[in-house]
Design an enzyme around this catalytic site. Structure first.
Site, mmCIF file in Angstrom:
data_model
loop_
_atom_site.group_PDB
_atom_site.id
_atom_site.type_symbol
_atom_site.label_atom_id
_atom_site.label_comp_id
_atom_site.label_asym_id
_atom_site.label_seq_id
_atom_site.Cartn_x
_atom_site.Cartn_y
_atom_site.Cartn_z
ATOM 1 N N ASP A 1 0.719 -7.567 11.172
ATOM 2 C CA ASP A 1 1.538 -7.207 12.495
ATOM 3 C C ASP A 1 1.236 -8.183 13.301
ATOM 4 O OD1 ASP A 1 3.348 -5.381 11.337
ATOM 5 O OD2 ASP A 1 2.367 -3.777 12.310
ATOM 6 N N ARG B 1 0.904 -1.017 0.036
ATOM 7 C CA ARG B 1 0.035 0.015 0.072
ATOM 8 C C ARG B 1 0.825 1.136 -0.019
ATOM 9 N NH1 ARG B 1 -4.908 1.166 4.010
ATOM 10 N NH2 ARG B 1 -3.694 0.476 5.667
ATOM 11 N N ASP C 1 -3.460 -3.703 12.716
ATOM 12 C CA ASP C 1 -2.597 -4.284 11.510
ATOM 13 C C ASP C 1 -2.773 -5.794 11.685
ATOM 14 O OD1 ASP C 1 -0.296 -3.099 9.347
ATOM 15 O OD2 ASP C 1 -0.533 -5.127 9.666
ATOM 16 N N THR D 1 -0.873 7.794 -1.153
ATOM 17 C CA THR D 1 -2.057 7.506 -1.976
ATOM 18 C C THR D 1 -2.776 6.392 -1.387
ATOM 19 O OG1 THR D 1 -0.954 5.921 -3.478
ATOM 20 C CG2 THR D 1 -0.658 8.345 -3.924
#
Ligand code: URA
Length: 210
Positions: free
Chosen positions: A204, A105, A201, A109
Site C-alpha cells: 500500500d 495471504r 503495509d 489462515t
C-alpha cells in the site's frame, strides 16, 4: 547447518529505513527511498558473486580484469510489494533476468496461496535473488522459495527490508540453506501478522493504494 542472516547496518541504509517507517511520508518519497535502499542491498547481496577474468586493453596495455556475469542472475519478485525492490536492483545488475511469483495471504489462515509463477529459462545455471520487502510470518517467503527450488537454481538468496523474528525462524526452519539479507529485525508480529514497529503495509505504501 546454521542459517545465515545478514543485517545490513550501513548508516545510509539505516537512515533511509528510518525515513520510510514514518507514517506521514508520502508515497513518492517512500518509493524513492525503497529504490535507493534496493541499490544498496544489491551491493550487499552480490558481494559473493563469482567473477571471471577477461582480456581487455586499456589505453596503455593489455590486461586481464574481473567481470561478473549479470545474465546468470535472476531476481525473483514476490508480487506485489517485491516489485518495489526491483528497479534499484536492476540498475546495479542490468543484465539480470526477472522471475515473478504471485502469492496472496489468506486473511484467515495467513497462509500463502499461489496465483502466478513465471521464471526465465535455464534456471539451473542461475543464481536466484528473491525480493520481498516484508519477511513477516514467513509463509509467503517459504512458499515462494519452495516453488522456486522446483526449478533448481544454482543458489538462492532472500532479500527483505524488514524481518520479524517469528518469520525468520519459520523461514529458516524450512530453508536453512537460504541466506536472508535484511535491513532490520523488528520486535515481533502483531495479531494481524504485521511487523511491529514496522512500516505498515509495504504494498500500500509503495503503490499508494490506501
Ligand atoms: N506485509 C506488510 O506489508 N507489512 C507487514 O508488516 C507485514 C506483512
Amino acid at each position: 547447518m546454521t542459517p545465515e542472516v545478514h543485517v545490513v547496518t550501513h548508516p545510509l541504509v539505516q537512515h533511509k529505513l528510518t525515513l520510510m517507517r514514518e507514517k506521514d511520508r508520502s508515497t513518492s518519497s517512500f518509493r524513492r527511498l525503497l529504490h535507493e535502499i534496493s541499490m544498496l542491498m544489491a551491493y550487499e547481496v552480490t558481494r559473493e558473486m563469482p567473477t571471471q577474468l577477461i582480456d581487455i586493453e586499456t589505453p596503455l596495455e593489455r590486461m586481464q580484469s574481473p567481470v561478473i556475469d549479470g545474465k546468470k542472475t535472476v531476481f525473483v519478485v514476490i508480487m506485489r510489494a517485491g516489485s518495489g525492490f526491483l528497479d534499484g536492483m536492476l540498475e546495479v545488475v542490468p543484465g539480470a533476468r526477472v522471475g515473478h511469483v504471485g502469492l496472496y495471504r489468506d486473511p484467515k489462515t495467513l497462509g500463502a496461496v499461489e496465483y502466478y509463477f513465471k521464471m526465465p529459462q535455464d534456471m539451473h545455471e542461475r543464481d536466484a535473488i528473491v525480493l520481498d520487502p516484508m519477511l513477516a510470518t514467513g509463509n509467503s517467503a517459504l512458499a515462494a522459495v519452495e516453488r522456486l527450488k522446483e526449478t533448481h537454481p544454482k543458489s538462492i538468496r532472500f532479500v527483505s527490508l524488514l524481518a520479524a523474528p517469528e518469520g525468520l525462524a519459520n523461514f529458516h526452519a524450512r530453508h536453512p540453506d537460504v541466506p536472508v539479507y535484511t535491513c532490520a529485525i523488528d520486535r515481533q508480529l502483531n495479531d494481524h501478522g504485521y511487523i511491529v514497529p514496522g512500516l505498515g503495509d509495504a504494498g500500500d505504501r509503495i503503490f499508494g493504494t490506501k
